[in-house]
Design a protein around this motif. Structure first.
Motif, PDB file in Angstrom:
ATOM      1  N   GLN A  98       0.829  -1.210   0.000  1.00  0.00           N
ATOM      2  CA  GLN A  98       0.000   0.000   0.000  1.00  0.00           C
ATOM      3  C   GLN A  98       0.859   1.254   0.000  1.00  0.00           C
ATOM      4  O   GLN A  98       0.557   2.219  -0.704  1.00  0.00           O
ATOM      5  N   TYR A  99       1.938   1.235   0.790  1.00  0.00           N
ATOM      6  CA  TYR A  99       2.753   2.449   0.856  1.00  0.00           C
ATOM      7  C   TYR A  99       3.406   2.732  -0.494  1.00  0.00           C
ATOM      8  O   TYR A  99       3.507   3.893  -0.910  1.00  0.00           O
ATOM      9  N   GLU A 102       0.899   4.487  -2.501  1.00  0.00           N
ATOM     10  CA  GLU A 102       0.602   5.836  -1.994  1.00  0.00           C
ATOM     11  C   GLU A 102       1.766   6.796  -2.239  1.00  0.00           C
ATOM     12  O   GLU A 102       1.556   7.968  -2.569  1.00  0.00           O
ATOM     13  N   HIS A 106       2.222  10.332  -5.022  1.00  0.00           N
ATOM     14  CA  HIS A 106       2.728  11.676  -4.711  1.00  0.00           C
ATOM     15  C   HIS A 106       3.947  12.051  -5.551  1.00  0.00           C
ATOM     16  O   HIS A 106       4.486  13.137  -5.395  1.00  0.00           O
ATOM     17  N   ARG A 331       3.069   5.124   6.090  1.00  0.00           N
ATOM     18  CA  ARG A 331       1.714   5.379   5.570  1.00  0.00           C
ATOM     19  C   ARG A 331       1.035   6.447   6.408  1.00  0.00           C
ATOM     20  O   ARG A 331       0.426   7.386   5.900  1.00  0.00           O
ATOM     21  N   CYS A 332       1.134   6.289   7.724  1.00  0.00           N
ATOM     22  CA  CYS A 332       0.485   7.230   8.635  1.00  0.00           C
ATOM     23  C   CYS A 332       1.104   8.629   8.478  1.00  0.00           C
ATOM     24  O   CYS A 332       0.389   9.631   8.423  1.00  0.00           O
ATOM     25  N   SER A 333       2.432   8.691   8.376  1.00  0.00           N
ATOM     26  CA  SER A 333       3.109   9.986   8.255  1.00  0.00           C
ATOM     27  C   SER A 333       2.656  10.718   6.989  1.00  0.00           C
ATOM     28  O   SER A 333       2.409  11.929   7.021  1.00  0.00           O
ATOM     29  N   LEU A 334       2.511   9.988   5.899  1.00  0.00           N
ATOM     30  CA  LEU A 334       2.080  10.617   4.643  1.00  0.00           C
ATOM     31  C   LEU A 334       0.642  11.136   4.767  1.00  0.00           C
ATOM     32  O   LEU A 334       0.323  12.229   4.299  1.00  0.00           O
ATOM     33  N   GLU A 335      -0.215  10.354   5.450  1.00  0.00           N
ATOM     34  CA  GLU A 335      -1.595  10.809   5.657  1.00  0.00           C
ATOM     35  C   GLU A 335      -1.654  12.069   6.502  1.00  0.00           C
ATOM     36  O   GLU A 335      -2.508  12.938   6.299  1.00  0.00           O
ATOM     37  N   LEU A 336      -0.733  12.178   7.459  1.00  0.00           N
ATOM     38  CA  LEU A 336      -0.771  13.339   8.364  1.00  0.00           C
ATOM     39  C   LEU A 336      -0.570  14.654   7.607  1.00  0.00           C
ATOM     40  O   LEU A 336      -1.056  15.698   8.043  1.00  0.00           O
ATOM     41  N   ALA A 338      -1.970  15.624   4.979  1.00  0.00           N
ATOM     42  CA  ALA A 338      -3.294  16.162   4.637  1.00  0.00           C
ATOM     43  C   ALA A 338      -4.094  16.457   5.900  1.00  0.00           C
ATOM     44  O   ALA A 338      -4.692  17.519   6.046  1.00  0.00           O
ATOM     45  N   GLN A 339      -4.063  15.514   6.852  1.00  0.00           N
ATOM     46  CA  GLN A 339      -4.900  15.664   8.045  1.00  0.00           C
ATOM     47  C   GLN A 339      -4.527  16.875   8.889  1.00  0.00           C
ATOM     48  O   GLN A 339      -5.383  17.467   9.537  1.00  0.00           O
TER      49      GLN A 339
END
Ligand SMILES: *Cc1c(COP(=O)(O)O)cnc(C)c1O
Length: 437
Positions: A98-99, A102, A106, A331-336, A338-339
Protein backbone atom coordinates in the motif's frame (compact mmCIF):
# COMPACT_ATOMS: atom_id res chain seq x y z
CA UNK A 1 28.53 -17.19 32.97
CA UNK A 2 31.18 -14.57 33.51
CA UNK A 3 29.83 -11.17 34.49
CA UNK A 4 32.36 -8.41 33.99
CA UNK A 5 32.48 -5.97 36.88
CA UNK A 6 31.08 -2.61 35.77
CA UNK A 7 29.65 0.55 37.26
CA UNK A 8 27.57 -0.17 40.33
CA UNK A 9 23.82 -0.27 40.11
CA UNK A 10 23.77 3.14 41.71
CA UNK A 11 25.67 4.59 38.74
CA UNK A 12 23.88 7.26 36.75
CA UNK A 13 22.80 6.55 33.19
CA UNK A 14 25.50 8.98 32.04
CA UNK A 15 28.16 6.96 33.86
CA UNK A 16 26.93 3.72 32.34
CA UNK A 17 26.80 5.34 28.91
CA UNK A 18 30.33 6.63 29.40
CA UNK A 19 31.50 3.11 30.25
CA UNK A 20 29.74 1.05 27.55
CA UNK A 21 28.45 3.09 24.62
CA UNK A 22 30.30 4.24 21.50
CA UNK A 23 28.50 7.25 19.96
CA UNK A 24 28.43 8.18 16.25
CA UNK A 25 30.30 11.22 14.88
CA UNK A 26 31.61 11.95 18.38
CA UNK A 27 35.14 12.51 19.67
CA UNK A 28 34.52 10.93 23.05
CA UNK A 29 37.75 12.28 24.49
CA UNK A 30 36.45 15.83 24.70
CA UNK A 31 32.76 15.66 23.79
CA UNK A 32 30.34 16.96 26.41
CA UNK A 33 28.37 14.29 28.28
CA UNK A 34 25.42 13.29 26.08
CA UNK A 35 21.97 14.41 27.10
CA UNK A 36 19.81 11.48 28.15
CA UNK A 37 16.34 12.06 26.74
CA UNK A 38 13.49 10.25 28.39
CA UNK A 39 10.49 11.64 26.63
CA UNK A 40 9.38 13.62 23.62
CA UNK A 41 6.19 15.47 22.81
CA UNK A 42 5.55 17.67 19.79
CA UNK A 43 8.61 19.76 19.01
CA UNK A 44 10.08 19.18 22.50
CA UNK A 45 12.38 16.62 24.04
CA UNK A 46 12.68 16.16 27.82
CA UNK A 47 15.89 14.99 29.43
CA UNK A 48 16.42 13.05 32.67
CA UNK A 49 16.16 16.29 34.64
CA UNK A 50 12.74 16.82 32.98
CA UNK A 51 14.29 19.84 31.26
CA UNK A 52 12.47 20.50 27.96
CA UNK A 53 14.24 21.62 24.79
CA UNK A 54 12.95 22.47 21.31
CA UNK A 55 14.35 19.88 18.90
CA UNK A 56 15.73 22.28 16.30
CA UNK A 57 17.61 19.49 14.53
CA UNK A 58 14.53 17.26 14.18
CA UNK A 59 16.66 14.51 15.71
CA UNK A 60 19.17 14.46 12.84
CA UNK A 61 16.53 15.64 10.37
CA UNK A 62 14.21 12.66 10.69
CA UNK A 63 11.29 14.04 12.70
CA UNK A 64 8.43 15.59 10.74
CA UNK A 65 5.21 15.83 12.74
CA UNK A 66 6.58 15.92 16.28
CA UNK A 67 7.87 13.44 18.82
CA UNK A 68 5.75 10.52 19.98
CA UNK A 69 2.98 11.55 17.60
CA UNK A 70 0.00 9.51 18.85
CA UNK A 71 -1.29 8.59 15.37
CA UNK A 72 2.04 7.16 14.22
CA UNK A 73 2.58 5.44 17.57
CA UNK A 74 -0.84 3.82 17.22
CA UNK A 75 -0.19 2.74 13.62
CA UNK A 76 3.04 1.05 14.69
CA UNK A 77 1.42 -0.58 17.70
CA UNK A 78 -1.45 -1.91 15.62
CA UNK A 79 0.94 -3.33 13.02
CA UNK A 80 3.20 -4.83 15.71
CA UNK A 81 0.27 -6.76 17.10
CA UNK A 82 -0.56 -8.09 13.64
CA UNK A 83 2.77 -8.78 11.90
CA UNK A 84 6.05 -7.29 13.11
CA UNK A 85 8.28 -8.46 10.27
CA UNK A 86 8.54 -10.86 7.40
CA UNK A 87 11.20 -11.27 4.73
CA UNK A 88 10.64 -9.33 1.51
CA UNK A 89 12.03 -11.74 -1.09
CA UNK A 90 9.37 -14.08 -2.40
CA UNK A 91 7.08 -12.40 0.12
CA UNK A 92 5.24 -9.14 0.63
CA UNK A 93 2.81 -7.64 3.12
CA UNK A 94 -0.01 -5.09 3.04
CA UNK A 95 1.79 -2.02 4.49
CA UNK A 96 4.69 -2.21 1.99
CA UNK A 97 2.37 -2.80 -0.97
CA UNK A 98 0.00 0.00 0.00
CA UNK A 99 2.75 2.45 0.86
CA UNK A 100 4.46 1.90 -2.50
CA UNK A 101 1.24 2.86 -4.27
CA UNK A 102 0.60 5.84 -1.99
CA UNK A 103 4.15 7.15 -2.32
CA UNK A 104 4.12 6.82 -6.11
CA UNK A 105 0.81 8.72 -6.19
CA UNK A 106 2.73 11.68 -4.71
CA UNK A 107 5.59 11.39 -7.22
CA UNK A 108 5.78 12.51 -10.83
CA UNK A 109 5.90 10.03 -13.70
CA UNK A 110 7.88 8.11 -14.64
CA UNK A 111 9.03 7.51 -11.04
CA UNK A 112 6.99 4.48 -10.06
CA UNK A 113 9.03 1.47 -8.97
CA UNK A 114 9.81 1.37 -5.24
CA UNK A 115 12.86 -0.54 -3.99
CA UNK A 116 12.81 -0.63 -0.19
CA UNK A 117 15.79 -0.60 2.14
CA UNK A 118 16.40 0.72 5.61
CA UNK A 119 18.57 3.86 5.80
CA UNK A 120 19.67 6.77 3.70
CA UNK A 121 23.06 5.23 3.02
CA UNK A 122 21.48 2.00 1.83
CA UNK A 123 19.04 3.91 -0.41
CA UNK A 124 22.09 5.53 -2.02
CA UNK A 125 24.02 2.25 -2.28
CA UNK A 126 21.00 0.69 -3.98
CA UNK A 127 20.71 3.62 -6.41
CA UNK A 128 24.40 3.36 -7.36
CA UNK A 129 24.19 -0.41 -7.81
CA UNK A 130 21.01 -0.08 -9.86
CA UNK A 131 22.64 2.52 -12.10
CA UNK A 132 25.83 0.51 -12.64
CA UNK A 133 24.04 -2.76 -13.28
CA UNK A 134 21.50 -1.06 -15.53
CA UNK A 135 24.24 -0.24 -18.03
CA UNK A 136 25.84 -3.66 -17.63
CA UNK A 137 22.52 -5.41 -18.26
CA UNK A 138 22.10 -3.30 -21.38
CA UNK A 139 25.60 -4.19 -22.54
CA UNK A 140 26.78 -0.58 -22.54
CA UNK A 141 30.18 0.35 -21.17
CA UNK A 142 29.22 3.23 -18.93
CA UNK A 143 31.18 2.99 -15.68
CA UNK A 144 31.89 6.49 -14.43
CA UNK A 145 30.02 8.10 -11.58
CA UNK A 146 29.80 11.85 -11.16
CA UNK A 147 29.25 13.62 -7.85
CA UNK A 148 29.79 17.15 -6.57
CA UNK A 149 31.86 19.08 -4.06
CA UNK A 150 30.07 19.53 -0.76
CA UNK A 151 27.74 16.59 -1.34
CA UNK A 152 27.10 14.05 1.40
CA UNK A 153 25.32 10.76 0.75
CA UNK A 154 25.89 8.51 3.77
CA UNK A 155 28.57 6.52 5.54
CA UNK A 156 28.82 3.17 3.71
CA UNK A 157 31.58 2.75 1.14
CA UNK A 158 29.64 3.58 -2.01
CA UNK A 159 27.90 6.46 -0.28
CA UNK A 160 31.20 7.73 1.15
CA UNK A 161 32.73 7.53 -2.32
CA UNK A 162 30.14 9.86 -3.85
CA UNK A 163 30.20 12.02 -0.70
CA UNK A 164 33.97 12.41 -0.48
CA UNK A 165 33.51 16.10 -1.25
CA UNK A 166 32.11 16.55 2.28
CA UNK A 167 35.53 15.83 3.89
CA UNK A 168 34.14 13.46 6.54
CA UNK A 169 35.87 10.41 5.16
CA UNK A 170 39.57 11.21 5.05
CA UNK A 171 40.71 8.00 6.86
CA UNK A 172 39.02 5.89 4.18
CA UNK A 173 40.14 7.75 1.08
CA UNK A 174 42.44 4.94 -0.16
CA UNK A 175 39.55 2.48 -0.25
CA UNK A 176 36.85 4.58 -1.85
CA UNK A 177 35.46 3.84 -5.31
CA UNK A 178 36.78 6.07 -8.03
CA UNK A 179 34.24 8.82 -8.56
CA UNK A 180 34.56 12.02 -10.56
CA UNK A 181 34.01 15.07 -8.42
CA UNK A 182 33.14 18.46 -9.89
CA UNK A 183 32.65 21.92 -8.37
CA UNK A 184 29.15 22.96 -7.37
CA UNK A 185 27.62 26.37 -6.84
CA UNK A 186 26.23 27.18 -3.44
CA UNK A 187 27.44 30.40 -1.98
CA UNK A 188 26.69 33.89 -0.81
CA UNK A 189 24.27 35.74 -3.11
CA UNK A 190 26.85 38.22 -4.40
CA UNK A 191 29.05 35.49 -5.87
CA UNK A 192 26.54 32.80 -6.76
CA UNK A 193 26.11 33.74 -10.41
CA UNK A 194 29.83 33.56 -11.11
CA UNK A 195 30.07 30.28 -9.24
CA UNK A 196 27.17 28.80 -11.20
CA UNK A 197 28.64 29.87 -14.51
CA UNK A 198 32.05 28.42 -13.63
CA UNK A 199 30.56 25.15 -12.37
CA UNK A 200 28.46 24.70 -15.52
CA UNK A 201 31.42 25.48 -17.77
CA UNK A 202 33.49 22.91 -15.91
CA UNK A 203 30.64 20.39 -16.21
CA UNK A 204 30.38 21.02 -19.96
CA UNK A 205 34.08 20.36 -20.42
CA UNK A 206 33.82 17.19 -18.36
CA UNK A 207 30.79 15.94 -20.31
CA UNK A 208 32.50 16.62 -23.63
CA UNK A 209 35.33 14.40 -22.48
CA UNK A 210 33.50 11.69 -20.53
CA UNK A 211 29.77 12.07 -21.18
CA UNK A 212 29.60 8.76 -23.07
CA UNK A 213 31.25 6.85 -20.23
CA UNK A 214 29.09 8.31 -17.49
CA UNK A 215 26.74 5.81 -15.82
CA UNK A 216 25.18 8.09 -13.23
CA UNK A 217 25.31 11.48 -11.62
CA UNK A 218 24.22 11.95 -8.01
CA UNK A 219 23.37 15.15 -6.19
CA UNK A 220 21.33 16.58 -3.32
CA UNK A 221 18.79 18.90 -4.94
CA UNK A 222 18.49 22.45 -3.48
CA UNK A 223 20.29 21.84 -0.17
CA UNK A 224 23.55 20.02 0.55
CA UNK A 225 22.78 19.09 4.14
CA UNK A 226 25.72 17.59 6.00
CA UNK A 227 28.11 19.53 3.77
CA UNK A 228 27.01 22.63 5.69
CA UNK A 229 23.43 23.45 4.66
CA UNK A 230 24.77 24.77 1.36
CA UNK A 231 21.85 25.99 -0.71
CA UNK A 232 21.72 26.02 -4.51
CA UNK A 233 19.31 27.87 -6.75
CA UNK A 234 16.70 25.68 -8.48
CA UNK A 235 17.66 26.86 -11.97
CA UNK A 236 21.27 25.86 -11.37
CA UNK A 237 20.32 22.37 -10.18
CA UNK A 238 18.05 22.01 -13.19
CA UNK A 239 20.83 23.14 -15.55
CA UNK A 240 23.19 20.53 -14.07
CA UNK A 241 20.62 17.73 -14.27
CA UNK A 242 19.54 18.61 -17.81
CA UNK A 243 23.11 18.75 -19.11
CA UNK A 244 23.84 15.34 -17.63
CA UNK A 245 20.64 13.82 -18.98
CA UNK A 246 21.44 15.16 -22.46
CA UNK A 247 24.38 12.73 -22.45
CA UNK A 248 22.09 9.80 -21.73
CA UNK A 249 23.28 9.44 -18.14
CA UNK A 250 21.02 8.40 -15.25
CA UNK A 251 20.35 11.22 -12.80
CA UNK A 252 20.07 10.27 -9.12
CA UNK A 253 18.56 12.79 -6.73
CA UNK A 254 19.44 12.07 -3.12
CA UNK A 255 16.44 13.48 -1.25
CA UNK A 256 17.22 11.62 1.96
CA UNK A 257 17.34 15.00 3.73
CA UNK A 258 15.30 17.25 1.42
CA UNK A 259 12.36 14.86 1.02
CA UNK A 260 8.98 14.96 2.75
CA UNK A 261 8.41 18.69 2.88
CA UNK A 262 11.71 19.89 4.24
CA UNK A 263 12.35 22.37 1.41
CA UNK A 264 8.73 23.61 1.21
CA UNK A 265 7.40 21.10 -1.34
CA UNK A 266 6.96 17.39 -0.71
CA UNK A 267 10.16 16.78 -2.70
CA UNK A 268 12.81 19.29 -3.72
CA UNK A 269 12.82 18.03 -7.31
CA UNK A 270 9.40 19.68 -7.75
CA UNK A 271 10.97 23.14 -7.28
CA UNK A 272 13.92 22.18 -9.45
CA UNK A 273 11.48 21.25 -12.20
CA UNK A 274 13.32 18.05 -13.06
CA UNK A 275 12.19 14.47 -12.40
CA UNK A 276 15.24 12.27 -11.76
CA UNK A 277 15.67 8.69 -12.98
CA UNK A 278 16.33 7.47 -9.44
CA UNK A 279 15.11 9.12 -6.26
CA UNK A 280 16.51 8.23 -2.81
CA UNK A 281 14.36 8.87 0.25
CA UNK A 282 14.80 7.95 3.93
CA UNK A 283 15.16 10.15 7.05
CA UNK A 284 11.65 11.68 7.32
CA UNK A 285 9.89 8.79 5.60
CA UNK A 286 8.41 7.31 8.79
CA UNK A 287 7.94 10.69 10.44
CA UNK A 288 11.10 9.93 12.39
CA UNK A 289 9.89 6.78 14.14
CA UNK A 290 11.73 3.90 12.47
CA UNK A 291 14.49 3.31 9.95
CA UNK A 292 13.13 2.83 6.46
CA UNK A 293 14.26 3.97 3.03
CA UNK A 294 13.31 3.70 -0.60
CA UNK A 295 15.00 4.07 -3.97
CA UNK A 296 12.39 4.85 -6.59
CA UNK A 297 13.14 4.05 -10.23
CA UNK A 298 11.54 4.54 -13.62
CA UNK A 299 9.99 1.62 -15.55
CA UNK A 300 12.80 1.85 -18.14
CA UNK A 301 15.32 1.09 -15.42
CA UNK A 302 13.21 -1.66 -13.86
CA UNK A 303 12.71 -3.37 -17.22
CA UNK A 304 16.46 -3.54 -17.86
CA UNK A 305 16.65 -6.06 -14.98
CA UNK A 306 14.00 -8.42 -16.43
CA UNK A 307 15.72 -11.42 -17.99
CA UNK A 308 15.72 -15.21 -17.88
CA UNK A 309 19.10 -15.09 -16.16
CA UNK A 310 18.97 -14.73 -12.37
CA UNK A 311 22.18 -12.70 -12.29
CA UNK A 312 20.49 -9.95 -14.28
CA UNK A 313 18.20 -9.31 -11.29
CA UNK A 314 19.11 -6.70 -8.68
CA UNK A 315 20.90 -8.86 -6.15
CA UNK A 316 20.61 -6.55 -3.20
CA UNK A 317 18.53 -6.72 -0.04
CA UNK A 318 18.69 -6.30 3.72
CA UNK A 319 17.25 -8.39 6.53
CA UNK A 320 14.81 -5.65 7.43
CA UNK A 321 13.95 -4.51 3.91
CA UNK A 322 10.44 -2.99 3.90
CA UNK A 323 9.91 -3.65 7.59
CA UNK A 324 6.13 -3.67 8.15
CA UNK A 325 6.31 -1.42 11.23
CA UNK A 326 8.28 1.14 9.25
CA UNK A 327 5.86 0.93 6.33
CA UNK A 328 2.87 1.35 8.66
CA UNK A 329 4.53 4.43 10.17
CA UNK A 330 5.33 5.78 6.69
CA UNK A 331 1.71 5.38 5.57
CA UNK A 332 0.49 7.23 8.63
CA UNK A 333 3.11 9.99 8.26
CA UNK A 334 2.08 10.62 4.64
CA UNK A 335 -1.59 10.81 5.66
CA UNK A 336 -0.77 13.34 8.36
CA UNK A 337 0.35 15.85 5.71
CA UNK A 338 -3.29 16.16 4.64
CA UNK A 339 -4.90 15.66 8.04
CA UNK A 340 -2.82 18.29 9.81
CA UNK A 341 -2.52 20.79 6.93
CA UNK A 342 1.20 20.27 7.20
CA UNK A 343 2.02 22.44 4.20
CA UNK A 344 0.40 25.42 5.92
CA UNK A 345 2.67 24.78 8.90
CA UNK A 346 5.64 24.48 6.58
CA UNK A 347 4.78 27.81 4.93
CA UNK A 348 4.49 29.44 8.38
CA UNK A 349 7.90 28.06 9.41
CA UNK A 350 9.46 29.30 6.16
CA UNK A 351 8.03 32.79 6.75
CA UNK A 352 9.38 32.95 10.32
CA UNK A 353 12.79 31.75 9.09
CA UNK A 354 12.98 34.48 6.46
CA UNK A 355 11.90 37.29 8.79
CA UNK A 356 14.02 36.22 11.76
CA UNK A 357 17.16 35.58 9.72
CA UNK A 358 17.01 39.21 8.63
CA UNK A 359 17.06 40.34 12.27
CA UNK A 360 19.83 37.89 13.10
CA UNK A 361 21.96 39.21 10.24
CA UNK A 362 22.46 42.44 12.20
CA UNK A 363 24.65 40.60 14.72
CA UNK A 364 28.30 41.15 13.71
CA UNK A 365 29.31 37.48 14.08
CA UNK A 366 26.46 36.25 11.84
CA UNK A 367 27.05 35.90 8.09
CA UNK A 368 25.41 34.20 5.13
CA UNK A 369 21.88 33.83 6.55
CA UNK A 370 19.93 31.56 4.22
CA UNK A 371 16.83 29.41 4.14
CA UNK A 372 15.00 26.99 1.89
CA UNK A 373 11.56 25.97 3.14
CA UNK A 374 11.87 24.74 6.72
CA UNK A 375 15.69 24.69 6.60
CA UNK A 376 17.44 27.80 7.93
CA UNK A 377 21.17 28.30 8.41
CA UNK A 378 23.81 30.92 9.01
CA UNK A 379 27.51 31.10 9.79
CA UNK A 380 28.45 32.04 13.33
CA UNK A 381 31.97 33.41 13.13
CA UNK A 382 33.08 32.56 16.66
CA UNK A 383 35.97 30.42 17.89
CA UNK A 384 35.23 26.71 18.58
CA UNK A 385 35.25 27.11 22.40
CA UNK A 386 32.74 29.97 22.08
CA UNK A 387 30.61 27.82 19.80
CA UNK A 388 30.59 25.01 22.36
CA UNK A 389 29.60 27.47 25.09
CA UNK A 390 26.86 28.87 22.85
CA UNK A 391 25.42 25.39 22.25
CA UNK A 392 25.53 24.62 25.99
CA UNK A 393 23.84 27.87 26.98
CA UNK A 394 21.22 27.46 24.25
CA UNK A 395 20.42 24.06 25.71
CA UNK A 396 19.94 25.53 29.17
CA UNK A 397 17.53 28.03 27.64
CA UNK A 398 15.56 25.28 25.95
CA UNK A 399 17.09 24.83 22.50
CA UNK A 400 18.68 21.68 21.11
CA UNK A 401 21.22 22.73 18.45
CA UNK A 402 24.06 20.87 16.78
CA UNK A 403 26.06 23.15 14.49
CA UNK A 404 28.07 21.71 11.60
CA UNK A 405 31.40 23.44 12.20
CA UNK A 406 30.60 27.15 12.06
CA UNK A 407 27.21 26.54 10.44
CA UNK A 408 24.30 26.93 12.84
CA UNK A 409 21.06 25.58 11.44
CA UNK A 410 17.43 25.25 12.42
CA UNK A 411 15.51 22.29 11.00
CA UNK A 412 12.49 22.02 13.30
CA UNK A 413 9.70 19.46 13.31
CA UNK A 414 6.73 20.86 11.38
CA UNK A 415 4.55 21.03 14.50
CA UNK A 416 6.70 23.79 16.02
CA UNK A 417 4.59 26.94 16.48
CA UNK A 418 5.67 30.31 15.06
CA UNK A 419 5.99 31.58 18.65
CA UNK A 420 8.25 28.70 19.65
CA UNK A 421 10.40 29.32 16.58
CA UNK A 422 10.57 33.06 17.28
CA UNK A 423 11.60 32.25 20.85
CA UNK A 424 14.41 30.11 19.42
CA UNK A 425 15.64 32.99 17.24
CA UNK A 426 15.40 35.52 20.08
CA UNK A 427 17.41 33.21 22.31
CA UNK A 428 20.03 32.58 19.64
CA UNK A 429 20.28 36.32 18.97
CA UNK A 430 20.76 37.23 22.61
CA UNK A 431 23.35 34.48 23.15
CA UNK A 432 25.32 35.39 20.04
CA UNK A 433 25.20 39.07 20.86
CA UNK A 434 26.84 38.19 24.21
CA UNK A 435 29.39 35.81 22.63
CA UNK A 436 32.83 37.30 21.93
CA UNK A 437 33.79 36.74 18.29
C1 LIG B 1 21.71 11.57 6.18
C2 LIG B 1 21.88 11.47 4.73
C3 LIG B 1 22.21 10.25 4.12
C4 LIG B 1 22.49 9.00 4.91
O1 LIG B 1 21.36 8.55 5.57
P1 LIG B 1 21.50 7.57 6.81
O2 LIG B 1 20.10 7.23 7.15
O3 LIG B 1 22.21 8.36 7.88
O4 LIG B 1 22.30 6.40 6.37
C5 LIG B 1 22.30 10.21 2.74
N1 LIG B 1 22.08 11.31 2.01
C6 LIG B 1 21.75 12.49 2.55
C7 LIG B 1 21.48 13.66 1.67
C8 LIG B 1 21.65 12.62 3.93
O5 LIG B 1 21.36 13.80 4.48
Amino acid sequence: MYVRPGPSHAASLQEIDDRYVWHPFTQAKNAPTPHVFERGEGARLYDDRAHGVLDLIASWWVNLHGHAHPAIAAAISEQANRLEHVLFAGAAHPPAIQYARELVAHLHPPLERVFYSDDGSTAVEAALKIALQYWQNRGTARKRILAFDGGYHGDTFGAMSVGRGSAFFIPFTPWLLSVDLLPYATSAPETVEDAEEAALARLDRYLDEHGDELAACILEPLVQGAGGMRMARPAFVRAVAERVRMRGTLVIFDEVFTGFGRTGTLFAYEQVGFVPDLLCVAKGITGGFLPLAATIATPAIYEAFLDDRFERALLHGHSFTANPLGCAAARCSLELFAQENTFERIAAISAVHRAELQHLARIPSVTDPRSTGTIAAFEANVAPPQMRAFVRLAYERGLLLRPLGSTVYLVPPYCITPDELRYAYATIASLLAETPA
